[in-house]
Design an enzyme around this catalytic site. Sequence first.
Site, PDB file in Angstrom:
ATOM      1  N   HIS A  42      11.375  36.618   4.448  1.00 19.42           N
ATOM      2  CA  HIS A  42      12.658  35.959   3.832  1.00 19.42           C
ATOM      3  C   HIS A  42      13.747  35.764   4.734  1.00 19.42           C
ATOM      4  CE1 HIS A  42      15.450  35.340   0.438  1.00 19.42           C
ATOM      5  NE2 HIS A  42      16.430  36.110   1.479  1.00 19.42           N
ATOM      6  N   GLY A 100       1.062  -1.182   0.021  1.00 16.17           N
ATOM      7  CA  GLY A 100       0.008   0.017  -0.155  1.00 16.17           C
ATOM      8  C   GLY A 100       0.990   1.431   0.090  1.00 16.17           C
TER       9      GLY A 100
HETATM   10  C1  FAD Z   1      23.589  39.455   9.752  1.00 13.05           C
HETATM   11  C2  FAD Z   1      21.912  39.955   9.072  1.00 13.05           C
HETATM   12  C3  FAD Z   1      21.024  39.143   9.005  1.00 13.05           C
HETATM   13  C4  FAD Z   1      20.003  39.296   8.280  1.00 13.05           C
HETATM   14  N1  FAD Z   1      19.007  38.441   8.373  1.00 13.05           N
HETATM   15  C5  FAD Z   1      17.725  38.846   7.616  1.00 13.05           C
HETATM   16  C6  FAD Z   1      16.662  37.989   7.506  1.00 13.05           C
HETATM   17  O1  FAD Z   1      16.653  36.820   8.115  1.00 13.05           O
HETATM   18  N2  FAD Z   1      15.542  38.266   7.139  1.00 13.05           N
HETATM   19  C7  FAD Z   1      15.444  39.567   6.414  1.00 13.05           C
HETATM   20  O2  FAD Z   1      14.318  39.896   5.876  1.00 13.05           O
HETATM   21  N3  FAD Z   1      16.612  40.459   6.546  1.00 13.05           N
HETATM   22  C8  FAD Z   1      17.769  40.298   7.148  1.00 13.05           C
HETATM   23  N4  FAD Z   1      18.621  41.054   7.288  1.00 13.05           N
HETATM   24  C9  FAD Z   1      18.251  42.289   6.885  1.00 13.05           C
HETATM   25  C10 FAD Z   1      18.639  42.574   5.284  1.00 13.05           C
HETATM   26  O3  FAD Z   1      19.758  41.950   4.868  1.00 13.05           O
HETATM   27  C11 FAD Z   1      18.540  43.860   4.610  1.00 13.05           C
HETATM   28  O4  FAD Z   1      17.194  44.332   5.159  1.00 13.05           O
HETATM   29  C12 FAD Z   1      18.450  43.652   3.259  1.00 13.05           C
HETATM   30  O5  FAD Z   1      19.784  43.348   2.640  1.00 13.05           O
HETATM   31  C13 FAD Z   1      18.441  45.346   2.737  1.00 13.05           C
HETATM   32  O6  FAD Z   1      18.413  45.374   1.350  1.00 13.05           O
HETATM   33  P1  FAD Z   1      18.748  46.698   0.673  1.00 13.05           P
HETATM   34  O7  FAD Z   1      18.531  46.590  -0.671  1.00 13.05           O
HETATM   35  O8  FAD Z   1      18.089  47.939   1.263  1.00 13.05           O
HETATM   36  O9  FAD Z   1      20.375  47.003   1.038  1.00 13.05           O
HETATM   37  P2  FAD Z   1      21.600  45.785   0.838  1.00 13.05           P
HETATM   38  O10 FAD Z   1      21.088  44.533   0.674  1.00 13.05           O
HETATM   39  O11 FAD Z   1      22.492  46.310   1.716  1.00 13.05           O
HETATM   40  O12 FAD Z   1      22.302  46.176  -0.713  1.00 13.05           O
HETATM   41  C14 FAD Z   1      22.537  47.312  -0.873  1.00 13.05           C
HETATM   42  C15 FAD Z   1      23.617  47.299  -2.068  1.00 13.05           C
HETATM   43  O13 FAD Z   1      24.191  48.455  -2.504  1.00 13.05           O
HETATM   44  C16 FAD Z   1      25.476  48.325  -2.925  1.00 13.05           C
HETATM   45  N5  FAD Z   1      26.075  49.701  -2.668  1.00 13.05           N
HETATM   46  C17 FAD Z   1      26.186  50.576  -1.919  1.00 13.05           C
HETATM   47  N6  FAD Z   1      26.762  51.715  -2.137  1.00 13.05           N
HETATM   48  C18 FAD Z   1      26.977  51.558  -3.536  1.00 13.05           C
HETATM   49  C19 FAD Z   1      27.521  52.662  -4.304  1.00 13.05           C
HETATM   50  N7  FAD Z   1      27.629  53.744  -4.239  1.00 13.05           N
HETATM   51  N8  FAD Z   1      27.637  51.930  -5.459  1.00 13.05           N
HETATM   52  C20 FAD Z   1      27.246  50.884  -6.133  1.00 13.05           C
HETATM   53  N9  FAD Z   1      26.566  49.952  -5.194  1.00 13.05           N
HETATM   54  C21 FAD Z   1      26.406  50.224  -3.809  1.00 13.05           C
HETATM   55  C22 FAD Z   1      26.041  47.356  -1.803  1.00 13.05           C
HETATM   56  O14 FAD Z   1      27.130  46.958  -2.416  1.00 13.05           O
HETATM   57  C23 FAD Z   1      24.994  46.351  -1.634  1.00 13.05           C
HETATM   58  O15 FAD Z   1      25.076  45.382  -2.429  1.00 13.05           O
HETATM   59  C24 FAD Z   1      19.821  40.696   8.016  1.00 13.05           C
HETATM   60  C25 FAD Z   1      20.981  41.599   7.954  1.00 13.05           C
HETATM   61  C26 FAD Z   1      22.175  41.141   8.548  1.00 13.05           C
HETATM   62  C27 FAD Z   1      23.054  42.088   8.577  1.00 13.05           C
END
Ligand code: FAD
Lengths: 52, 457, 457
Positions: free
Chosen positions: C434, C175
């Site tokens: 996420h 089954g």
């Molecule tokens: C340890 C940790 C754990 C986390 N866990 C979670 C979780 O489980 N769930 C959740 O929802 N959130 C989590 N977060 C939060 C989440 O990572 C952020 O909310 C999310 O990444 C924000 O997205 P963002 O697009 O605003 O910025 P980011 O993801 O920080 O992206 C910004 C991007 O811009 C780029 N950048 C910056 N300045 C420049 C520039 N001048 N020129 C070109 N590129 C540039 C950077 O390189 C980066 O790639 C966690 C964060 C941390 C630190």
Amino acid sequence: GAAAPPRGGYVPLAKPPVRKLAKELGVDLHTLSGSAEGGVITREDVRRAAQP
Amino acid sequence: MTDAEADLVILGGGSGGYAAAFRAAELGLSVTLIEKDKLGGTCLHRGCIPTKALLHAAEVADSARDGEQFGVKSVFEGVDMAGVHKYKDGVVTRLYKGLQGLAKAHKINYVEGTGTFSGGTTVTVDGTRYTGKNVVLATGSYSKSLPGLDLGGRIIASEDALKLDYVPKKAVVLGGGVIGVEFASVWASFGTEVTIVEALPRLVPNEDEFASKQLERAFRRRKIAFKTGVKFTGAKQDDNGVSVSLESGETLEADLLLVAVGRGPNTAGHGYDEAGVQMDRGFVLTDDLLRTNLPNVYAVGDIVPGLQLAHRGFQQGILVAEHIAGLDPKPIDEAGIPRVTYSHPEVASVGLTEAAAKEKFGSDVTTLTYDLAGNGKSQILKTSGAVKLVKAPDGPVVGLHLVGDRVGELIGEAQLIYNWEAFPEDVAPLIHAHPTQTEALGEAHLALAGKPLHTHG
Amino acid sequence: MTDAEADLVILGGGSGGYAAAFRAAELGLSVTLIEKDKLGGTCLHRGCIPTKALLHAAEVADSARDGEQFGVKSVFEGVDMAGVHKYKDGVVTRLYKGLQGLAKAHKINYVEGTGTFSGGTTVTVDGTRYTGKNVVLATGSYSKSLPGLDLGGRIIASEDALKLDYVPKKAVVLGGGVIGVEFASVWASFGTEVTIVEALPRLVPNEDEFASKQLERAFRRRKIAFKTGVKFTGAKQDDNGVSVSLESGETLEADLLLVAVGRGPNTAGHGYDEAGVQMDRGFVLTDDLLRTNLPNVYAVGDIVPGLQLAHRGFQQGILVAEHIAGLDPKPIDEAGIPRVTYSHPEVASVGLTEAAAKEKFGSDVTTLTYDLAGNGKSQILKTSGAVKLVKAPDGPVVGLHLVGDRVGELIGEAQLIYNWEAFPEDVAPLIHAHPTQTEALGEAHLALAGKPLHTHG
Ligand SMILES: Cc1cc2nc3c(=O)[nH]c(=O)nc-3n(C[C@H](O)[C@H](O)[C@H](O)COP(=O)(O)OP(=O)(O)OC[C@H]3O[C@@H](n4cnc5c(N)ncnc54)[C@H](O)[C@@H]3O)c2cc1C
Ligand SMILES: Cc1cc2nc3c(=O)[nH]c(=O)nc-3n(C[C@H](O)[C@H](O)[C@H](O)COP(=O)(O)OP(=O)(O)OC[C@H]3O[C@@H](n4cnc5c(N)ncnc54)[C@H](O)[C@@H]3O)c2cc1C
């Protein structure tokens, strides 16, 4: 326990996503009578009511 | 280099930036996405994903350690950090490849380099000017520290904690918010003696007090020490360790100090100020459609005041793309964004805390707590915790709060209930699958609707 | 003994019976509940709960065995069946105590003994007649066998399989439905070489074909053998083993044959026939308010044709109690009852299969499948599988099907979507937390609403 059950409050006769849709479309559910079984307000009822 | 034009120029390829890019492309817009490091940003490379891989390794460790409780002859012989990193990096790499594939499929013009917002709707990278009909600022955030507390050596932020090639014997975690609590949980599972220091009166202070209490109880049982309501005053390090002093006069000795006191907006040095972007303490201010004060300039993600969560970034990115494409997206209800702390046990919530609900609706707010002791599946998992519902007077459920292993996955259902403004009476007739943890949500709604099944009425 | 009266007399204290009892008591009715064995019935003592304890022990075993994949130095040294039973029985005992407490709190008149329905609205136990204003029949089901296949020795049903004090080296499971698949999964995790034999062309044949395929792929990877579309012809046992012959001419040798070919209604010998209860192949026939052909006589649970699930019994029991108390409960949509198979991986569904939806709505039904390979949390768990949605033409989502470890908990959200007749467009704006597995549901709805986020458009 013997306590009276908590009162849930008023539930309009529509499923939650339809209520949400009505809210977004600005339709007041209290002004509608539902077309589905038991007077339930359907998505179509809401859409129709939302038409200008 | 010749200058380039696009419908949309996005600065930063993290969660917020890439979501805006993908959705805009789907809607037929041409998109330039500028990223200085790696597509995916903090979340994929230094945040959500790697931390959750560590947390899962921690779960595997705990499970092996506790096998006997389940009749399984398993032995835990420690953690092989090289192996953990291999696993973690493997997951990140696979998802990173997927994301790069999506960028290609969406025909995003991906520009690698550091961009500067030059005003108007132009971003400059290495002298090349990328001008869009619209610009989205999405530069994310960085780990903050406290005044006088310099990162380096044994004093680290989450970025370094993710790369650690050993398991510390003793660690102090500064900050009892989500990041601090998650690392504390991982390390404790790996065998570290952990102490959390939090200035506010409780762990996960943004959550409902109920959740803090439940988590604190569980951490106490796990022998994770925590000191709440006490301020950090300084840290000193040498070859042998780091000593952390508190306002109480106490000194904590450890191998490592993790600084997890929040994340600041990464908005300095990218031309925002010069271009006249309106900001407050470094955060970019927007209206509820994510528009900054400058025409056709939007901001999304961690640089916008509010919850710093990846899926908030996704949601904001999508909204901005749809707005630019001429659709009519609805403003986001920030309270409707689900929050999960992935520690052991997990904490998950959506909607309002009891305190916030009382502020909004008055004291007639009702609440109901259902203990996981009555939930069969939770008993099988040997987890404890509870579900708490908050209900508006004569209104829908406006807050759902859960604590317990694996309850993070219940937030999907909770999210529908909150965002669709369901009444307990809507949920009550839908008897949940037995035996699942979702039944705890079901029972709580049954009880709140006045028809408890597996609870004393 | 003097005869006794009550508003409601219930025959059988399993899921269906006790739910009716508790709800009726809440509504102010006096209740007599007659049970010959233990309050809680099959589900608590010989079904849902003990099997899920075994399945969790199996998960612990797998986790310890696979620790290295996650960088954890764990060793699996086998299963200690005495320990497994101690754990399993501990869970059952605790929940049993809770249930007994609830019966007391509800002031149920609990009668221990074998009852016979004596017609009218009377049930007789050891000469005492219990007459209710209404009677609920809830005598449950038993493990069936096949003609010529006698249980005993090495040929066992699920009841004995739960009590086994050793791990068989080789087992044949007759089954491939939910019970067979769950035991196959447990034993494989414990180290048994398992072969499933199923006469229908696929495992979990009641599920959408998609789910069968996904499960079969996973079982193949786990080296769980299965032979589908092949009939069993006979079994012989001796001191050394059992040999199972198939229509194909093949013979399978094993230590044990588990017969899991379905459960029959336990309706013989309780006076039903004599009293004129209308039945079909042993099942009690009812209308959609669970009324039998006899006035004031209801039936609930496994004796009523349909899904044999504990929470269906709960739901039916509640409905009957509310109907008797004069409320106006709505008939239950059988398709809206969530189904979970708790194997590794899990299979979960609610609503219609694609085939059923096409029968109902025609060929314009649309479907969407989202692979867990794109889901971060599933990657972290190293599970594969997928989510499939079925949508009515210009209509709501009418079927949700999931395969993968732990997806059983996603059925809570899926259940709301189906039962609340949500459109993909209702779910799409609610970006899921996420990284959770719920995101797979979210992504599937996004894609079905024409706005995929983490999928190729
Ligand atoms: C340890 C940790 C754990 C986390 N866990 C979670 C979780 O489980 N769930 C959740 O929802 N959130 C989590 N977060 C939060 C989440 O990572 C952020 O909310 C999310 O990444 C924000 O997205 P963002 O697009 O605003 O910025 P980011 O993801 O920080 O992206 C910004 C991007 O811009 C780029 N950048 C910056 N300045 C420049 C520039 N001048 N020129 C070109 N590129 C540039 C950077 O390189 C980066 O790639 C966690 C964060 C941390 C630190
Ligand atoms: C191995 C196994 C695993 C299962 N797993 C799940 C699962 O995970 N999820 C799920 O939803 N369902 C599961 N089920 C199915 C579930 O157990 C049944 O659907 C449920 O128990 C049906 O409830 P019921 O009230 O109809 O009958 P039962 O639970 O069988 O209760 C009937 C009760 O009536 C009593 N009784 C019978 N005749 C008399 C009499 N003449 N006098 C007095 N008392 C009498 C019996 O002693 C029994 O206690 C499983 C079943 C099995 C066998």
